[in-house]
Motif scaffolding. Sequence first.
Motif, mmCIF file in Angstrom:
data_model
loop_
_atom_site.group_PDB
_atom_site.id
_atom_site.type_symbol
_atom_site.label_atom_id
_atom_site.label_comp_id
_atom_site.label_asym_id
_atom_site.label_seq_id
_atom_site.Cartn_x
_atom_site.Cartn_y
_atom_site.Cartn_z
ATOM 1 N N LEU A 140 -75.461 55.282 -1.655
ATOM 2 C CA LEU A 140 -76.816 55.832 -1.587
ATOM 3 C C LEU A 140 -77.202 56.579 -2.859
ATOM 4 O O LEU A 140 -78.362 56.536 -3.269
ATOM 5 C CB LEU A 140 -76.948 56.771 -0.382
ATOM 6 C CG LEU A 140 -76.757 56.136 0.995
ATOM 7 C CD1 LEU A 140 -76.832 57.203 2.081
ATOM 8 C CD2 LEU A 140 -77.807 55.058 1.227
ATOM 9 N N ALA A 252 -71.551 49.833 1.445
ATOM 10 C CA ALA A 252 -72.935 49.875 0.968
ATOM 11 C C ALA A 252 -73.899 49.286 2.001
ATOM 12 O O ALA A 252 -74.993 49.817 2.222
ATOM 13 C CB ALA A 252 -73.050 49.128 -0.360
ATOM 14 N N ALA A 256 -76.862 51.437 3.892
ATOM 15 C CA ALA A 256 -78.293 51.134 3.985
ATOM 16 C C ALA A 256 -78.777 51.252 5.428
ATOM 17 O O ALA A 256 -79.860 51.773 5.700
ATOM 18 C CB ALA A 256 -78.566 49.734 3.446
ATOM 19 N N ARG A 257 -77.964 50.774 6.376
ATOM 20 C CA ARG A 257 -78.315 50.898 7.790
ATOM 21 C C ARG A 257 -78.311 52.363 8.221
ATOM 22 O O ARG A 257 -79.198 52.816 8.954
ATOM 23 C CB ARG A 257 -77.342 50.096 8.647
ATOM 24 C CG ARG A 257 -77.465 48.585 8.484
ATOM 25 C CD ARG A 257 -76.325 47.872 9.190
ATOM 26 N NE ARG A 257 -76.252 48.210 10.606
ATOM 27 C CZ ARG A 257 -76.892 47.568 11.570
ATOM 28 N NH1 ARG A 257 -77.663 46.539 11.264
ATOM 29 N NH2 ARG A 257 -76.763 47.935 12.834
ATOM 30 N N ALA A 259 -78.845 54.900 6.330
ATOM 31 C CA ALA A 259 -80.010 55.554 5.723
ATOM 32 C C ALA A 259 -81.252 55.340 6.578
ATOM 33 O O ALA A 259 -82.071 56.255 6.753
ATOM 34 C CB ALA A 259 -80.233 55.019 4.312
ATOM 35 N N ALA A 318 -87.936 50.765 7.162
ATOM 36 C CA ALA A 318 -86.522 50.722 6.770
ATOM 37 C C ALA A 318 -85.662 50.134 7.880
ATOM 38 O O ALA A 318 -84.677 49.443 7.608
ATOM 39 C CB ALA A 318 -86.038 52.120 6.414
ATOM 40 N N PRO A 322 -83.432 47.376 6.067
ATOM 41 C CA PRO A 322 -82.627 48.495 5.569
ATOM 42 C C PRO A 322 -82.122 48.300 4.148
ATOM 43 O O PRO A 322 -82.094 49.245 3.358
ATOM 44 C CB PRO A 322 -81.468 48.566 6.575
ATOM 45 C CG PRO A 322 -81.410 47.206 7.195
ATOM 46 C CD PRO A 322 -82.816 46.707 7.219
ATOM 47 N N SER A 323 -81.717 47.083 3.799
ATOM 48 C CA SER A 323 -81.177 46.864 2.452
ATOM 49 C C SER A 323 -82.225 47.060 1.371
ATOM 50 O O SER A 323 -81.910 47.479 0.257
ATOM 51 C CB SER A 323 -80.578 45.464 2.349
ATOM 52 O OG SER A 323 -81.571 44.483 2.589
ATOM 53 N N GLY A 326 -83.996 51.213 2.844
ATOM 54 C CA GLY A 326 -83.278 52.303 3.495
ATOM 55 C C GLY A 326 -83.184 53.566 2.663
ATOM 56 O O GLY A 326 -83.517 54.659 3.123
ATOM 57 N N SER A 327 -82.741 53.439 1.409
ATOM 58 C CA SER A 327 -82.536 54.613 0.566
ATOM 59 C C SER A 327 -83.854 55.322 0.252
ATOM 60 O O SER A 327 -83.950 56.553 0.313
ATOM 61 C CB SER A 327 -81.836 54.199 -0.731
ATOM 62 O OG SER A 327 -81.593 55.302 -1.554
ATOM 63 N N ALA A 383 -81.974 54.054 -6.076
ATOM 64 C CA ALA A 383 -82.815 52.934 -5.656
ATOM 65 C C ALA A 383 -83.486 52.285 -6.861
ATOM 66 O O ALA A 383 -83.605 51.053 -6.937
ATOM 67 C CB ALA A 383 -83.855 53.412 -4.654
ATOM 68 N N THR A 386 -80.833 50.230 -8.752
ATOM 69 C CA THR A 386 -80.509 49.003 -8.025
ATOM 70 C C THR A 386 -81.615 47.961 -8.173
ATOM 71 O O THR A 386 -81.359 46.765 -8.281
ATOM 72 C CB THR A 386 -80.276 49.318 -6.538
ATOM 73 O OG1 THR A 386 -79.250 50.308 -6.421
ATOM 74 C CG2 THR A 386 -79.858 48.070 -5.774
#
Length: 419
Positions: A140, A252, A256-257, A259, A318, A322-323, A326-327, A383, A386
């Motif tokens: 995260l 990871a 995401a889930r 988050a 999210a 989520p992927s 999420g963050s 985020a 990424t």
Amino acid sequence: MDNAFAPLTPEQRAIRGALRELLAERCGPAEVAAAAAAPAGHDRALWADLGERLGLPGLALPEAYGGVGCGLAELALVCEETGRALLPSPLLATSGLTAPLIAALGSRAQCETLLPRLADASLTCALAVPGAGLATALGLTGDNAAGEWAGGGRAGGVQARPAPDGGWLLYGEAGQVLDGHSAGLLLVAARAGGPARGRTRLFLVRAGAAGLSRARLTALDETRPQGRVQLRDCAAEPLGDDDGTRTPGALAAMGARAAALLAAESAGTAECALEGTVRHVREREQFGRPIGSFQAVRHRLADLYVRVRAARSAARYAAWDPSGAGSLALAQCLETVRAVTAEAVQLHGGIGFTWEHRTHRYFKRAAGDELLFGPVHRLRDRAAETAGLFGGLAPGSLADRDRVVMDADAVDAGPGAGR
């Protein structure tokens, strides 16, 4: 939910209604305080009821393993309600952080043995990550592939070595483990293989194992109990047959889930804190009139209402993706609940910052969650990295990114700027 903005299905409304009714009966301010002060950090009888009557621990687990077979959207809806009630429970640690990892990486025998017990609330789990690196371990706030958060094969963290009998022994310590002092099963992240070729792997440690000692920590948020886990040549079982190559990716994906679940929970906390504040300003009088009738107070509450609605929308999205969200959703919801609870304390006056008042507990939940899973600016920064928003910069190259921003500002300011 087929998309993030679709109305709730009848099943989802039924889940929310049944849970809200139960929590209204069993989670008043006095009950929450008593549950948080209990040795386990939660009300064991209520946790059993949530498992038996509503099936909440196994809501997102496959039916083949005793779960309900719903998706992340339903579990996020549950978290929204538990966030409203400030429910002290192992739901996040067990169903949000640990069960998905067991389902993803565990062997068939491990899944068949453990997941049904998680689903019926007869077993609770905790994810033990060394140090204070939970947010990094979940991908995260930083890249979790290198494994430095788990000790990196050097001193510190938790180290794993083969035992003479063919098993594994763990040595080290993990602090700030959610429900780590009371969970019946620990999922421990440890480094195996030495400094040169070491990798981070996940190991199962049963409660009561020789060499395991645990203690509850004094946390800022009493409703989010934490424990310190110490392992001194403690017998452990590897999770599945993964040698560590799949562990960062699984962490990871689960992060995401998680988050998305935390975002939903924070949105619920913010919404309930705002509702309580609105009720208070309607009743509290100053200068012969309710303080809610003053324009300045109305404007502050209107701003908070907009932020809460936006945060709830972000959390719902999210849960659908989520992927991808999420963050960022977690960052927005943590920022919103911090702002709402801070304003709630101010608008409640002196009573808003007393141990007995619920507003104070909302405020501590907001602050505690950001300490565990933030800070907000690092969630957003990760985020952005990424997503490749800072093209040409190496991941994590914050100094280079800041230099580029400063150079751009200097160009915008014109010749001689910054000299």
